[in-house]
Design an enzyme around this catalytic site. Structure first.
Site, PDB file in Angstrom:
ATOM      1  N   HIS A 277       9.154  86.708   9.636  1.00  0.00           N
ATOM      2  CA  HIS A 277       7.814  86.649   9.044  1.00  0.00           C
ATOM      3  C   HIS A 277       7.231  85.238   9.099  1.00  0.00           C
ATOM      4  CE1 HIS A 277       4.514  86.678   6.230  1.00  0.00           C
ATOM      5  NE2 HIS A 277       5.166  85.868   5.424  1.00  0.00           N
TER       6      HIS A 277
ATOM      7  N   HIS B 132       6.204  78.031   4.676  1.00  0.00           N
ATOM      8  CA  HIS B 132       5.315  78.440   3.586  1.00  0.00           C
ATOM      9  C   HIS B 132       5.985  79.278   2.498  1.00  0.00           C
ATOM     10  CE1 HIS B 132       4.707  82.382   5.652  1.00  0.00           C
ATOM     11  NE2 HIS B 132       4.352  82.812   4.450  1.00  0.00           N
TER      12      HIS B 132
ATOM     13  N   GLU C 205       8.668  79.501  -2.634  1.00  0.00           N
ATOM     14  CA  GLU C 205       8.444  80.731  -3.383  1.00  0.00           C
ATOM     15  C   GLU C 205       9.678  81.638  -3.339  1.00  0.00           C
ATOM     16  OE1 GLU C 205       5.793  81.420  -5.127  1.00  0.00           O
ATOM     17  OE2 GLU C 205       6.175  83.518  -5.639  1.00  0.00           O
ATOM     18  N   ASP C 206      10.270  81.787  -2.162  1.00  0.00           N
ATOM     19  CA  ASP C 206      11.267  82.846  -1.973  1.00  0.00           C
ATOM     20  C   ASP C 206      12.708  82.380  -1.809  1.00  0.00           C
ATOM     21  OD1 ASP C 206       9.255  84.668  -2.140  1.00  0.00           O
ATOM     22  OD2 ASP C 206       8.981  84.875   0.009  1.00  0.00           O
TER      23      ASP C 206
ATOM     24  N   ASP D 167      -0.568  84.234   7.124  1.00  0.00           N
ATOM     25  CA  ASP D 167       0.457  84.923   6.348  1.00  0.00           C
ATOM     26  C   ASP D 167       0.009  86.357   6.050  1.00  0.00           C
ATOM     27  OD1 ASP D 167       2.650  85.255   4.424  1.00  0.00           O
ATOM     28  OD2 ASP D 167       1.154  84.889   2.852  1.00  0.00           O
TER      29      ASP D 167
ATOM     30  N   ASP E  40     -21.759 101.556  22.323  1.00  0.00           N
ATOM     31  CA  ASP E  40     -20.950 100.353  22.505  1.00  0.00           C
ATOM     32  C   ASP E  40     -19.510 100.565  22.024  1.00  0.00           C
ATOM     33  OD1 ASP E  40     -21.625 100.544  19.867  1.00  0.00           O
ATOM     34  OD2 ASP E  40     -22.062  98.410  19.601  1.00  0.00           O
TER      35      ASP E  40
HETATM   36 MN    MN Z   1       4.540  84.813   3.518  1.00  0.00          MN
END
Ligand code: MN
Length: 570
Positions: free
Chosen positions: A40, A64, A68-69, A130, A251
């Protein structure tokens, strides 16, 4: 250059370091679909690198989710990668903690995004990348979570990408969200249009060689042709306006011709029109007359081989990149057009300002150095410190973003929404607190305008409003007011303004009442203001006796159908 290539070329660079760090940090984690979590963050960084972000941003994209994780403290990121990357990772982490609770929290979430954006635009780019990858892999999540994330995407992220000029990203987010939010409609659309899409594509493929030959014959050599399939979300909106009849959508798939210069855009258009007759009313010159969202291209529909309608979109590489990468594409092209006067006239105000600012900032470095391109890192760096000093983003109670110059007041905000709202503004609440009308707004402020029906703007406002729109409206409204009350100092008669709900015999009742009060009518004009439901009558009477006039007004107001009476001496 792809991320993997960059890493191969600079094995000691910041990207390689961030790659290794993130891989180790997420080693034990799996995503809901069973894949390693690292996939990811790698995909997020790949997307950022496709958007041509600077290395700092791509590295922060790799990192990133570490804070957090995983057990990584922000302090470790700072030590290993420096304050700037740590700042970006921290910004993304904080945005990630916002919990979306449906439409009522939309404004609040948008406010946080705007605040992040005004601190450093790159935080928002990372968040968008993200989110794009999370949307691409949304099917692994439980149904309720899918819905919540899809709703948040369509309410916050897609509009935000749109405002950043990233129309392609915005459309992609909207499309994936649509498939989760309206699965039945999406399925229906897929089923009904699959054949048509395939058939259209085959047809366009079959005429592509002919188009190529035609362009070459007219000395257009440097071009690219591809196909643009209409997005499901926008197709669905269009179908709602066309009786759900796919046959009426010309279109569905358009042929896109990308050329080198603006002159070549028009040349290519001429070539197409010479070969096939254009459908009247379907030629759109979004180059001379830009769409308000700054989109630029030439569009035309022609009756092609086999009597089939074909839509062409013609644009330069620059226009193409702008609609793909938005704000991020802007620094790529700064020196190419020497005479951009008027070209940006209709561009979104803040994107235009951003571009102008960026041109000013880099014109010194670039002069006399041939084809020097400003360095993206420098551009983004300077953008965060400089640009957002001049613009603010305020938010309506419904979560709409209103961009204004720095120093703007609630009056500017009100006029920006609607001139009527500006005229009638009587107070304002900012983030829930009452403020004076000359209060200076800040980015992220949620502004609610309190208004009073029939109220007129005050001349004092001219002293503090910041936008030309507000100033012009105030002046215009004051002028009509002045005309009504001119010669105030030597009144010779009285002008009554009587707003009525018209009925048979009403005018007679009005004149009888005036006569019974021993006053002479000098003139009587009935006029129905444009769009207004109630006619306003202007009656001049030969009296300047205020107590007598006031008595008359009381009586006039008792007449059935009279809604409002005001007077002025003239
Ligand atoms: Mn993420």
């Amino acid at each position: 250059m792809s991320l993997k290539e960059s890493i191969r070329q600079h094995p000691d660079g910041i990207l390689a370091k961030a790659y290794d760090f993130a891989e180790i940090a997420h080693r034990k984690q799996k995503r809901q679909n069973g894949e390693p979590y690292f996939n990811h963050v790698l995909a997020t960084a790949e997307i950022l690198s496709q958007w041509r972000m600077d290395n700092t941003t791509v590295a922060a994209g790799l990192l990133h989710d570490t804070v957090e994780d995983t057990a990584t403290p922000l302090e470790t990121i700072r030590k290993e990668f420096g304050a700037e990357i740590a700042f970006l990772v921290d910004g993304v982490t904080k945005l990630g903690r916002l919990k979306y609770r449906g439409v009522e929290s939309k404004a609040e979430n948008m406010r946080k995004m705007i605040l992040a954006l005004s601190q450093d635009l790159r935080v928002v780019f990372i968040k968008l990348a993200d989110r794009l990858h999370n949307m691409m892999t949304l099917d692994a999540l439980p149904l309720a979570k899918q819905k919540r994330i899809a709703l948040e995407t369509s309410e916050i992220y897609a509009p935000l990408a749109y405002r950043l000029g990233m129309y392609n990203v915005s459309g992609e987010l909207e499309d994936i969200a649509f498939s989760y939010l309206s699965p039945k409609e999406y399925e229906w659309l897929e089923r009904t249009t699959k054949e048509q899409y395939a058939e259209r594509l085959r047809y366009l493929e079959s005429i592509k060689p002919e188009v190529e030959t035609l362009l070459k014959k007219h000395d257009l050599a440097d071009f690219k042709i591809d196909f643009r399939a209409k997005r499901y979300s926008s197709l669905y909106r269009k179908l709602l306006r066309h009786d759900m009849d796919v046959g009426k959508i010309y279109d569905l798939v358009a042929m896109r011709i990308i050329v080198a210069t603006v002159a070549e855009c028009y040349a290519a258009l001429g070539v197409i029109h010479e070969a096939w007759p254009p459908v009247p009313g379907r030629i759109k010159d979004y180059i001379a007359l830009q769409k308000p969202n700054s989109y630029r291209s030439l569009h035309t529909s022609v009756i092609g081989p086999g009597e089939k309608i074909v839509e062409f979109q013609i644009r330069t590489r620059e226009m193409h990149d702008e609609s793909e990468y938005g704000v991020a594409a802007h620094w790529l092209y700064k020196e190419r057009d020497k005479n951009p006067a008027g070209k940006w006239a209709n561009e979104i105000a803040w994107v235009r300002q951003l571009r102008e600012w960026q041109e000013r900032t880099f014109s010194e470095n670039a002069e006399g150095e041939g084809n020097t391109k400003p360095d993206p890192e420098k551009f983004l760096e300077a953008m965060k410190v400089d640009f957002f000093r001049h613009r603010i983003f305020a938010i309506t109670p419904r979560g709409e973003v209103i961009d204004l110059p720095a120093g703007a007041t609630p009056i500017d905000f009100a006029y920006h929404i609607h001139s009527g709202l500006g005229d009638e503004a009587s107070g304002a609440r900012v983030n829930g607190t009452l403020v004076p009308l000359d209060h200076e707004l800040a980015s992220g402020d949620m502004v609610e305008i309190i208004h009073q029906r029939g109220k007129k703007p005050s001349e004092d406002w001219l002293a503090f409003v910041k936008t030309a729109a507000a100033r012009d409206h105030i002046r215009a409204t004051l002028r009509t007011k002045d005309a009504f009350t001119k010669n105030w100092h030597t009144p010779r008669h009285c002008v009554l303004r009587v707003v009525v709900e018209d009925r048979v015999g009403l005018i007679q009742d009005l004149s009888t009442t005036i006569a019974q009060n021993h006053m002479n009518i000098m003139s009587f004009h009935a006029n129905n203001p444009k769009g207004g439901r109630f006619p306003a009558n202007r009656i001049e009477i030969a009296s300047t006796d205020i107590p007598k006039i006031q008595k008359l007004i009381v009586k006039l107001k008792r007449i059935k159908g009279v809604r409002e009476v005001s007077y002025a001496l003239a």
